[in-house]
Design a protein around this motif. Sequence first.
Motif, PDB file in Angstrom:
ATOM      1  N   GLY A  95       0.796  -1.220   0.000  1.00 32.67           N
ATOM      2  CA  GLY A  95       0.000   0.000   0.000  1.00 32.67           C
ATOM      3  C   GLY A  95       0.830   1.273   0.000  1.00 32.67           C
ATOM      4  O   GLY A  95       0.330   2.345  -0.347  1.00 32.67           O
ATOM      5  N   THR A  96       2.120   1.166   0.404  1.00 34.31           N
ATOM      6  CA  THR A  96       2.978   2.365   0.454  1.00 34.31           C
ATOM      7  C   THR A  96       4.344   2.080  -0.166  1.00 34.31           C
ATOM      8  O   THR A  96       5.342   2.662   0.250  1.00 34.31           O
ATOM      9  CB  THR A  96       3.157   2.854   1.909  1.00 34.31           C
ATOM     10  N   ILE A  97       4.386   1.200  -1.151  1.00 32.18           N
ATOM     11  CA  ILE A  97       5.660   0.738  -1.695  1.00 32.18           C
ATOM     12  C   ILE A  97       6.470   1.878  -2.315  1.00 32.18           C
ATOM     13  O   ILE A  97       7.659   2.029  -2.035  1.00 32.18           O
ATOM     14  CB  ILE A  97       5.429  -0.391  -2.727  1.00 32.18           C
ATOM     15  N   GLN A 101      10.037   3.327  -0.900  1.00 34.48           N
ATOM     16  CA  GLN A 101      11.265   3.278  -1.696  1.00 34.48           C
ATOM     17  C   GLN A 101      11.930   4.647  -1.801  1.00 34.48           C
ATOM     18  O   GLN A 101      13.153   4.760  -1.792  1.00 34.48           O
ATOM     19  CB  GLN A 101      10.952   2.758  -3.111  1.00 34.48           C
ATOM     20  N   SER A 102      11.123   5.685  -1.916  1.00 34.48           N
ATOM     21  CA  SER A 102      11.691   7.021  -2.122  1.00 34.48           C
ATOM     22  C   SER A 102      11.996   7.739  -0.815  1.00 34.48           C
ATOM     23  O   SER A 102      12.802   8.672  -0.795  1.00 34.48           O
ATOM     24  CB  SER A 102      10.738   7.881  -2.969  1.00 34.48           C
ATOM     25  N   GLN A 103      11.347   7.297   0.289  1.00 34.19           N
ATOM     26  CA  GLN A 103      11.562   7.956   1.578  1.00 34.19           C
ATOM     27  C   GLN A 103      11.816   6.916   2.682  1.00 34.19           C
ATOM     28  O   GLN A 103      11.091   6.867   3.674  1.00 34.19           O
ATOM     29  CB  GLN A 103      10.347   8.803   1.950  1.00 34.19           C
ATOM     30  N   TYR A 124      21.425   5.338  -3.802  1.00 31.36           N
ATOM     31  CA  TYR A 124      20.323   5.699  -2.910  1.00 31.36           C
ATOM     32  C   TYR A 124      20.299   7.183  -2.586  1.00 31.36           C
ATOM     33  O   TYR A 124      19.229   7.787  -2.465  1.00 31.36           O
ATOM     34  CB  TYR A 124      20.387   4.861  -1.630  1.00 31.36           C
ATOM     35  N   LYS A 125      21.460   7.787  -2.478  1.00 33.05           N
ATOM     36  CA  LYS A 125      21.483   9.222  -2.212  1.00 33.05           C
ATOM     37  C   LYS A 125      20.930  10.011  -3.404  1.00 33.05           C
ATOM     38  O   LYS A 125      20.385  11.104  -3.239  1.00 33.05           O
ATOM     39  CB  LYS A 125      22.908   9.677  -1.890  1.00 33.05           C
ATOM     40  N   GLU A 126      21.061   9.422  -4.591  1.00 28.91           N
ATOM     41  CA  GLU A 126      20.546  10.073  -5.799  1.00 28.91           C
ATOM     42  C   GLU A 126      19.034   9.945  -5.921  1.00 28.91           C
ATOM     43  O   GLU A 126      18.371  10.869  -6.381  1.00 28.91           O
ATOM     44  CB  GLU A 126      21.210   9.464  -7.040  1.00 28.91           C
TER      45      GLU A 126
END
Length: 310
Positions: A95-97, A101-103, A124-126
């Motif tokens: 539900g929050t994939i 992933q982004s946060q 990941y920093k990018e």
Amino acid sequence: KKANNFRATTDLRATLEHSAVIFVVVSTPSLDSGRYDHSQLDALMKEVKKFGIQESEKHFVICCTTMPGYCDVAQENLETYNYVVSYNPEFIAQGTILRDQSQPDMVLIGEGSQEAGDILEHIYKEHTVNEPKICRMSRTEAEICKISLNCFMTTKIAFANMIGDIVLSSGGKPELVLSAIGSDTRVGNKYLKYGYGYGGPCFPRDNRALSLYAADIGMPSDISIATDDLNKKHLTFQISEFISQHDPKDPVEFNTVTYKPGTTIIEESQQLAFAFGIARAGYSVTIRENPDTIRQVRELCGDLFVYEEK
């Protein structure tokens, strides 16, 4: 379709020729023994080796959940083909994939080498929009960390329900006690709510897998074993408590029986197990769900319930 830098393919050769960093996300379901099934990973590595030794070093990054020690074996399997294996599991919830992933709160990197860790940290920093904590360690340490984190969640859920059952049996309100306990910053209120036990495709199996790995190396895992046992006892208590409070003639309705609202997953759903328990006790139970969930439940439970589509 509008993206300029994204391309999808089912051609493994094209993938290997294009990429220096290959993220591997395949299914590792649980076997009857409780261990993870690595057969899809094994099959992929077998196919990868068919393309021979790579001219330049490539990074083979396993993102699915594995038994601790597996990634070291994978490194031995691929090392002569010029691959460096790292472990970089996902921490995502149904539900929050995309948000997860982004946060992410934390990025876990089981690095196969210093260079591999540097590359993954840079990636990941990018692409993260926040500044997550980057945790770098060995492959096996990361494999243990991955399942241990979920095991802490299961322990917290089982603890909250154990306390709630005790409070309820004493004539009190579980939410008042648990809210107070969670107000201590050493504890926190996340996952400290009274309700259904834990279920779904991750928590139960990670808890069992940690116990199995601990046994493999001759270490105790009493907390994980007790957590699994408490989860089952809580369900038994819930069913018994419901029966003591409700007349069998009273109709019962469920608006969802998936392990988590907003999904269609019924794997080890405690909501469904509770509905099943009271239906078997003689209550008339109606389940209101989406068509896909109803199909799954009907295949599993037949005509035990009355079904209504949302």
